[in-house]
Design an enzyme around this catalytic site. Structure first.
Site, PDB file in Angstrom:
ATOM      1  N   ARG A   1     -20.984   0.721  -3.606  1.00 60.03           N
ATOM      2  CA  ARG A   1     -20.803   1.208  -4.970  1.00 60.03           C
ATOM      3  C   ARG A   1     -19.480   1.950  -5.051  1.00 60.03           C
ATOM      4  NH1 ARG A   1     -23.881  -1.590  -8.012  1.00 60.03           N
ATOM      5  NH2 ARG A   1     -24.076   0.010  -9.622  1.00 60.03           N
TER       6      ARG A   1
ATOM      7  N   HIS B   1     -15.771  -6.795  -7.979  1.00 63.56           N
ATOM      8  CA  HIS B   1     -17.213  -6.512  -7.912  1.00 63.56           C
ATOM      9  C   HIS B   1     -18.023  -7.810  -7.976  1.00 63.56           C
ATOM     10  CE1 HIS B   1     -20.494  -3.289  -8.838  1.00 63.56           C
ATOM     11  NE2 HIS B   1     -20.922  -4.214  -7.994  1.00 63.56           N
TER      12      HIS B   1
END
Length: 321
Positions: free
Chosen positions: A236, A284
């Site tokens: 993350r 991502h």
């Protein structure tokens, strides 16, 4: 009485997160259950029993008084956990083989990229320079994986099969055949001292925010053919202190970095990461999972739950994952 509605609440701009695409997949696998893509002014909130979500805005789920289960369509649940109005019902995270396999591909790709000196070789190609350097074997490097859940364990096994020395660290004790596992605060420094390439797959919690910082980088092992440690973050964005990464790259505390996640997404055009010669960026997408697999997973879970069975991969809200 008909089956409870499955509501889809998806906030994402990438092709794989197209709301209409997800709606089509869920319609296929949910049989006669009504699937509604939010927002839908005609929907009675009381009819919603299940919600499949990706990055919902705080408060968006609080209106469903009969909600029974929330399914998060990605692996990370930190955005949901930050919503103080989140209904007190089971929160289920995605754990499908497709997601695990794709993350393993990403980790192996980027470990190999740094191991095989691809940054240097691509620079040589651009400059039309024929100047190969000595290439060491995989066994000359130790890859340390932070986070030994399903994703971390699978990546560890794949890297070990390629000949890398592989170690792992997690908050609680884990055991993986052939992998030296460290855990807790007491085991972290010993883990870092052996690590040449650090792969971070931790969940984002208050305890792990900015864990990838200058103090941690300084503890990584520098005695390898790489010359300086490398970090790979596919966990993350909140795990990394981005200013610390840039400073560590500048003074050679770090030799390179592969980053798939960022504190602000999409990554702003003003970010120095875009043009940094020691940084490999991806948007991502390390573990973008096929909508077919996830929709089937959610449908199976709902069917099992309605038959009196237990839900799988329920998030522990106290731990945050």
């Amino acid at each position: 009485m008909g089956k409870g509605v499955l509501a889809l609440l998806i906030n994402g701009g990438a092709e794989n997160w197209s709301p209409s695409r997800w709606k089509a997949r869920f319609d296929e696998v949910c049989g006669d259950r009504r699937v509604v893509l939010l927002p839908d002014p005609a929907l009675d909130p009381a009819d919603v029993h299940y919600a499949a979500v990706w990055k919902p805005k705080p408060g968006e789920l609080a209106t469903f008084g009969n909600l029974r289960v929330i399914f998060n369509l990605g692996a990370g649940v930190d955005a949901l956990m930050a919503d103080r109005s989140l209904p007190d019902v089971p929160l289920v995270r995605v754990a499908v083989d497709d997601l695990t396999d794709r993350m393993t591909e990403y980790v192996v790709l980027h470990v190999l990229l740094h191991h095989r000196q691809e940054l240097y070789l691509r620079e040589s190609q651009r400059e039309k320079r024929w100047a190969p350097k000595y290439q060491w074997a995989a066994g000359a490097l130790t890859v340390g994986i932070m986070g030994l859940g399903t994703l971390g364990a699978a990546s560890a096994r794949a890297l070990r099969a390629l000949g890398f020395r592989v170690i792992g660290w997690s908050r609680s004790e884990k055991q993986i055949d052939g992998i030296a596992c460290f855990h807790g605060a007491d085991g972290l420094d010993a883990f870092l001292r052996q690590t040449n390439i650090l792969v971070c797959l931790l969940p984002l919690t208050p305890d792990t925010r900015h864990v990838l910082n200058r103090d941690l980088f300084a503890k990584l092992n520098r005695e390898s053919p790489l010359g300086a440690p490398v970090i790979i973050n596919a966990g993350r964005g909140g795990l990394q202190n981005e200013a610390d990464i840039l400073h560590a790259l500048k003074d050679d505390t770090l030799g390179a970095a592969s980053l798939d996640v960022y504190e602000t997404e999409p990554l702003p055009a003003s970010s120095p990461f875009w043009s940094h010669p020691k940084v490999v960026l991806t948007p991502h997408n390390a573990a973008d999972t096929d909508a077919d697999e996830i929709s089937k997973y959610v449908a199976r879970q709902i069917a099992r739950f309605e038959a009196g069975g237990e839900l799988e991969n329920v998030v522990d809200r106290k731990r945050g994952y």
